[in-house]
Design an enzyme around this catalytic site. Structure first.
Site, PDB file in Angstrom:
ATOM      1  N   ASP A 131      34.596   3.355   1.106  1.00 25.83           N
ATOM      2  CA  ASP A 131      35.424   4.181   1.981  1.00 25.83           C
ATOM      3  C   ASP A 131      35.064   3.917   3.434  1.00 25.83           C
ATOM      4  O   ASP A 131      33.884   3.964   3.800  1.00 25.83           O
ATOM      5  CB  ASP A 131      35.228   5.666   1.646  1.00 25.83           C
ATOM      6  CG  ASP A 131      36.363   6.524   2.188  1.00 25.83           C
ATOM      7  OD1 ASP A 131      37.468   5.978   2.418  1.00 25.83           O
ATOM      8  OD2 ASP A 131      36.149   7.726   2.380  1.00 25.83           O
ATOM      9  N   HIS A 138      40.822  11.165  13.667  1.00 26.70           N
ATOM     10  CA  HIS A 138      40.032  11.971  12.729  1.00 26.70           C
ATOM     11  C   HIS A 138      38.556  11.922  13.116  1.00 26.70           C
ATOM     12  O   HIS A 138      37.892  12.961  13.204  1.00 26.70           O
ATOM     13  CB  HIS A 138      40.222  11.456  11.299  1.00 26.70           C
ATOM     14  CG  HIS A 138      39.267  12.052  10.296  1.00 26.70           C
ATOM     15  ND1 HIS A 138      39.433  13.318   9.783  1.00 26.70           N
ATOM     16  CD2 HIS A 138      38.128  11.559   9.738  1.00 26.70           C
ATOM     17  CE1 HIS A 138      38.432  13.580   8.937  1.00 26.70           C
ATOM     18  NE2 HIS A 138      37.633  12.536   8.888  1.00 26.70           N
ATOM     19  N   GLU A 203      41.314  14.616   2.096  1.00 26.90           N
ATOM     20  CA  GLU A 203      41.396  13.625   3.163  1.00 26.90           C
ATOM     21  C   GLU A 203      42.551  12.678   2.858  1.00 26.90           C
ATOM     22  O   GLU A 203      42.567  12.028   1.811  1.00 26.90           O
ATOM     23  CB  GLU A 203      40.073  12.841   3.299  1.00 26.90           C
ATOM     24  CG  GLU A 203      38.949  13.709   3.849  1.00 26.90           C
ATOM     25  CD  GLU A 203      37.739  12.905   4.314  1.00 26.90           C
ATOM     26  OE1 GLU A 203      37.562  11.758   3.860  1.00 26.90           O
ATOM     27  OE2 GLU A 203      36.964  13.460   5.138  1.00 26.90           O
ATOM     28  N   GLU A 205      44.280   9.422   3.051  1.00 29.11           N
ATOM     29  CA  GLU A 205      43.881   8.038   3.321  1.00 29.11           C
ATOM     30  C   GLU A 205      44.853   7.085   2.634  1.00 29.11           C
ATOM     31  O   GLU A 205      45.565   7.456   1.699  1.00 29.11           O
ATOM     32  CB  GLU A 205      42.468   7.758   2.774  1.00 29.11           C
ATOM     33  CG  GLU A 205      41.393   8.684   3.310  1.00 29.11           C
ATOM     34  CD  GLU A 205      39.972   8.190   3.029  1.00 29.11           C
ATOM     35  OE1 GLU A 205      39.799   6.992   2.708  1.00 29.11           O
ATOM     36  OE2 GLU A 205      39.047   9.019   3.136  1.00 29.11           O
ATOM     37  N   ASP A 237      40.511  11.531  -0.626  1.00 28.69           N
ATOM     38  CA  ASP A 237      39.048  11.582  -0.722  1.00 28.69           C
ATOM     39  C   ASP A 237      38.630  13.053  -0.630  1.00 28.69           C
ATOM     40  O   ASP A 237      38.196  13.523   0.414  1.00 28.69           O
ATOM     41  CB  ASP A 237      38.458  10.745   0.421  1.00 28.69           C
ATOM     42  CG  ASP A 237      36.941  10.793   0.460  1.00 28.69           C
ATOM     43  OD1 ASP A 237      36.326  11.085  -0.576  1.00 28.69           O
ATOM     44  OD2 ASP A 237      36.373  10.540   1.540  1.00 28.69           O
ATOM     45  N   ARG A 241      32.953  20.224   2.334  1.00 32.93           N
ATOM     46  CA  ARG A 241      32.405  20.133   3.693  1.00 32.93           C
ATOM     47  C   ARG A 241      31.040  20.792   3.839  1.00 32.93           C
ATOM     48  O   ARG A 241      30.230  20.361   4.663  1.00 32.93           O
ATOM     49  CB  ARG A 241      33.386  20.768   4.684  1.00 32.93           C
ATOM     50  CG  ARG A 241      34.764  20.133   4.719  1.00 32.93           C
ATOM     51  CD  ARG A 241      34.701  18.675   5.119  1.00 32.93           C
ATOM     52  NE  ARG A 241      36.039  18.081   5.179  1.00 32.93           N
ATOM     53  CZ  ARG A 241      36.257  16.772   5.251  1.00 32.93           C
ATOM     54  NH1 ARG A 241      35.226  15.924   5.250  1.00 32.93           N
ATOM     55  NH2 ARG A 241      37.487  16.305   5.299  1.00 32.93           N
ATOM     56  N   GLN A 244      28.581  18.462   2.394  1.00 33.91           N
ATOM     57  CA  GLN A 244      28.508  17.307   3.285  1.00 33.91           C
ATOM     58  C   GLN A 244      27.619  17.590   4.495  1.00 33.91           C
ATOM     59  O   GLN A 244      26.762  16.785   4.865  1.00 33.91           O
ATOM     60  CB  GLN A 244      29.928  16.940   3.742  1.00 33.91           C
ATOM     61  CG  GLN A 244      30.021  15.666   4.567  1.00 33.91           C
ATOM     62  CD  GLN A 244      31.471  15.324   4.923  1.00 33.91           C
ATOM     63  OE1 GLN A 244      32.399  16.056   4.584  1.00 33.91           O
ATOM     64  NE2 GLN A 244      31.676  14.216   5.611  1.00 33.91           N
ATOM     65  N   LYS A 257      31.370  13.976  -1.856  1.00 32.55           N
ATOM     66  CA  LYS A 257      32.556  13.119  -1.967  1.00 32.55           C
ATOM     67  C   LYS A 257      32.774  12.579  -3.377  1.00 32.55           C
ATOM     68  O   LYS A 257      33.907  12.272  -3.743  1.00 32.55           O
ATOM     69  CB  LYS A 257      32.392  11.916  -1.028  1.00 32.55           C
ATOM     70  CG  LYS A 257      32.215  12.268   0.432  1.00 32.55           C
ATOM     71  CD  LYS A 257      33.551  12.558   1.079  1.00 32.55           C
ATOM     72  CE  LYS A 257      33.424  12.630   2.598  1.00 32.55           C
ATOM     73  NZ  LYS A 257      34.738  12.730   3.222  1.00 32.55           N
ATOM     74  N   THR A 261      37.934  11.160  -6.519  1.00 29.11           N
ATOM     75  CA  THR A 261      38.802  10.506  -5.533  1.00 29.11           C
ATOM     76  C   THR A 261      40.112  10.227  -6.258  1.00 29.11           C
ATOM     77  O   THR A 261      40.096   9.632  -7.335  1.00 29.11           O
ATOM     78  CB  THR A 261      38.186   9.176  -5.042  1.00 29.11           C
ATOM     79  OG1 THR A 261      36.876   9.433  -4.531  1.00 29.11           O
ATOM     80  CG2 THR A 261      39.046   8.539  -3.964  1.00 29.11           C
ATOM     81  N   GLU A 378      40.141  19.627  10.120  1.00 27.12           N
ATOM     82  CA  GLU A 378      40.751  19.481  11.444  1.00 27.12           C
ATOM     83  C   GLU A 378      41.798  20.562  11.684  1.00 27.12           C
ATOM     84  O   GLU A 378      41.837  21.186  12.747  1.00 27.12           O
ATOM     85  CB  GLU A 378      41.396  18.095  11.566  1.00 27.12           C
ATOM     86  CG  GLU A 378      40.400  16.954  11.568  1.00 27.12           C
ATOM     87  CD  GLU A 378      41.085  15.630  11.295  1.00 27.12           C
ATOM     88  OE1 GLU A 378      41.540  14.981  12.238  1.00 27.12           O
ATOM     89  OE2 GLU A 378      41.178  15.245  10.101  1.00 27.12           O
TER      90      GLU A 378
HETATM   91 CA    CA Z   1      36.928   9.621   3.532  1.00 26.36          CA
END
Ligand code: CA
Length: 432
Positions: A131, A138, A203, A205, A237, A241, A244, A257, A261, A378
């Site tokens: 990744d 971002h 996420e 992506e 993904d 948080r 993380q 993570k 996925t 975000e």
């Molecule tokens: Ca990611």
């Protein structure tokens, strides 16, 4: 780089019912995937309208180039993407001819299934998943939450930042997202606890499916890197948080993570995307030029994609009330600081070998403004500014029962718009 040919002609039509008006899968797309039916094991297929064409069966009946028969019978796309791009172009040309010429209809019809009767599977046996972090808006938005004066770290504009993810937990769209448990240490708490994440996020992506193979020790030069892009998909993904924030230093993402996925089922091939290649946006004044091993004039001229990405949410209450999914954001895929070819060139620059069916994630793609942010982290500004949904519900992070949906379309004047299908998942409660 793949070139534009008769299969991209906007005026081309198919005899397959509904194909010409389908938002995602007109005959100009011809994405590749793996499907099964009640009576049939896993097979290679292509989506056309609301139907799936069985390419393995077509090959068995000698309706496709003979040199592709073994690869089309393999039950994954790995063997097909180990072949040369010209082999996949010959497949695309043959399938396009069968689906556009009325004279082929009778012999092709037995190989056509309603999409509703098909179960989709992971397109590849994925050996490795990496990744990246190319969404500069971002990276800036997230960086600001931690370092308001210095959001991007000094290496960002020189190195396509990435980490090795986990291939075993890459699953197909539709797989439920079981809320993961892990260690969290809120700022008000003296020590960490263990429990279900309370900051579950998505996420947005793009996924890049790798074609071909470079031997260990042999870098792929930037001028040849585009030939290693087999196709694209949508990739979510999923991220915890709170896990993380506590675990990511010093080695980066780990259990925050790798619990899941999600990828969309159809591989939108490099060949299908040929008309939608656009110039990589120029870097802002004052930014460094890419180092020579990442810089190629052709890649800068046409290494980006004219895609519009969208993110949607449907909570359990919304679904029960018949309220359609709410769009959380929409934006272009050109908000990437590096091209996908630069990702391949950088990944292999030290001699690392990329294999057919390896998966690269681009990193979360966000717009510079709030119209197309690629994560709730975000959108809710780290949980401080919840998003209000059409039924009055609020979300700072995902709650049990929420469905999150990603979509993408490639559009350009003079060409038929094609779509990626969907990448979705519903959040389920943590296991007790
Ligand atoms: Ca990611």
């Amino acid at each position: 780089m793949s070139s534009i040919d008769h299969t991209h002609d906007a005026a081309a039509t198919s005899w397959v019912e509904g194909a010409d008006t389908h938002a995602d899968f007109p005959v100009q797309n011809l994405p590749l995937g793996i499907f099964s039916t009640a009576n049939r094991e896993r097979r290679v297929g292509t989506a056309v309208g609301d139907s799936v064409l069985d390419l393995s069966g077509m090959a068995e009946d000698r309706l496709l180039p003979g040199n592709l028969r073994a690869a089309l019978g393999a039950g994954t796309l790995n063997a097909l993407f180990a072949l040369s791009a010209s082999d996949r172009i010959s497949l695309r040309h043959a399938v396009f001819a069968h689906l556009t010429e009325l004279s082929s209809r009778m012999e092709v019809l037995p190989h056509l299934y309603p999409a509703q009767a098909c179960t989709m599977h992971l397109p590849f046996a994925i050996g490795d998943y990496t990744d990246f972090y190319v969404g500069i808006h971002h990276a800036t938005n997230i960086g600001k939450q931690f370092r308001p004066d210095n959001p991007l770290l000094p290496n960002y504009k020189y190195v396509p930042i990435g980490y090795h993810g986990r291939a075993s937990s890459v699953r197909l769209s539709g797989t439920p997202v079981v809320r993961p448990k892990g260690q969290q240490k809120p700022s008000y708490s003296e020590g960490p606890g263990y429990g279900p994440t309370y900051r579950l996020d998505y996420e947005l992506e793009l996924g890049v499916w790798i074609a071909g193979e470079n031997a260990l020790g042999e870098p792929v030069p930037i001028g040849k890197a585009a030939s290693r892009i087999g196709g694209l998909c949508l990739l979510n993904d999923w991220s915890a948080r709170d896990l993380q924030a506590w675990e990511y230093q010093p080695l980066g993402p780990f259990l925050a993570k790798n619990f899941l996925t999600s990828v969309s089922p159809w591989v939108i091939t490099a060949e299908a995307l040929a008309p939608f290649r656009v110039a990589q946006p120029p870097r802002p004044a004052g930014d460094p030029a890419p180092l020579p091993y990442l810089l190629d004039a052709a890649d800068q001229a046409e290494g980006a994609f004219a895609l519009t990405l969208e993110t949607w949410i449907a909570t359990q209450k919304m679904r029960e009330a018949g309220i359609p999914p709410h769009r959380l954001g929409t934006g272009p895929a050109t908000s990437m600081y590096w091209t996908v070819a630069q990702l391949v060139a950088h990944h292999t620059a030290n001699g690392c070998n990329l294999m057919p069916g390896d998966l690269l994630g681009t990193g979360t793609i966000s717009t510079p403004d709030t119209s197309g942010l690629g994560s709730l982290m975000e959108l809710s500004q780290g949980g401080n500014s919840p998003v209000t949904l059409p039924d009055g519900e609020e979300r700072s992070f995902l709650e049990d029962g929420d469905e999150l949906i990603l979509s993408a379309r490639a559009a350009r004047d003079g060409f038929r718009t094609i779509g990626f299908g969907l990448c979705s998942g519903v959040v389920e409660a943590a296991k007790v």
